[in-house]
Design an enzyme around this catalytic site. Structure first.
Site, PDB file in Angstrom:
ATOM      1  N   CYS A  11      61.356  16.195  21.062  1.00 14.39           N
ATOM      2  CA  CYS A  11      60.639  17.153  20.240  1.00 14.39           C
ATOM      3  C   CYS A  11      61.073  16.908  18.795  1.00 14.39           C
ATOM      4  CB  CYS A  11      61.015  18.561  20.699  1.00 14.39           C
ATOM      5  SG  CYS A  11      59.862  19.837  20.181  1.00 14.39           S
ATOM      6  N   CYS A  85      55.913  17.618  21.633  1.00 16.52           N
ATOM      7  CA  CYS A  85      55.267  18.168  20.437  1.00 16.52           C
ATOM      8  C   CYS A  85      54.583  17.051  19.657  1.00 16.52           C
ATOM      9  CB  CYS A  85      56.250  18.939  19.571  1.00 16.52           C
ATOM     10  SG  CYS A  85      57.383  17.943  18.602  1.00 16.52           S
ATOM     11  N   CYS A  92      57.957   9.269  16.692  1.00 13.62           N
ATOM     12  CA  CYS A  92      58.760   8.539  17.669  1.00 13.62           C
ATOM     13  C   CYS A  92      58.270   7.102  17.765  1.00 13.62           C
ATOM     14  CB  CYS A  92      58.644   9.194  19.045  1.00 13.62           C
ATOM     15  SG  CYS A  92      59.559   8.319  20.326  1.00 13.62           S
TER      16      CYS A  92
END
Length: 143
Positions: A11, A85, A92
């Site tokens: 997240c 999220c 990422c």
């Protein structure tokens, strides 16, 4: 860590959604998976309402601490990377070393909800329940 497949919940802040997901998976299938969570920009602590609503389900996450995803990148082999999220999904890396499966399960951020304390608490419960359902469904598919 041992020889169980590793699941990493990712997240942005690692203070609510990923912490709840980590707690649920550890509680429901800790015998089958090693479980961690991290954030791309981790908060200083787990949100107290996340701890409260998880306790309502009998899952104690009060000892969990936000972790930086950079601490894990390239250091662990992740079987399942589960991003919870949109912010973390955008930041990422597309390839996480050792990753076999990348999942995107977006949940609303209950910490961003504004309103009366009772309404905020209810929002945390709603997101908690959505996470529990998604993990339960995923575990059935992984059986």
């Amino acid at each position: 860590m041992n020889n169980k497949p590793l699941v990493l919940f990712l997240c942005t802040g690692n203070s609510c959604r990923s912490q709840m997901a980590e707690g649920f998976l550890r509680s429901l299938a800790g015998d089958r998976f090693d479980v961690l969570s991290a954030g791309t920009s981790p908060a200083s602590s787990v949100h107290p309402l996340a701890v409260e609503v998880m306790a309502e389900r009998g899952v104690d996450i009060s000892d969990q601490q936000p972790q930086d995803s950079a601490d894990y990148l390239g250091r662990i082999s992740v079987r399942h990377l589960i991003i919870v999220c949109a912010g973390a999904n955008e930041t990422c890396p597309r390839i996480f070393p050792g990753m076999l499966n990348r999942h995107f399960w977006p949940f609303d951020d209950p910490a961003s909800f504004e309103g009366a304390p009772e309404a905020v608490l209810e929002r945390f419960r709603t997101v908690r329940d959505e996470i529990e359902t998604r993990i339960t469904d995923w575990l059935e598919d992984e059986a």
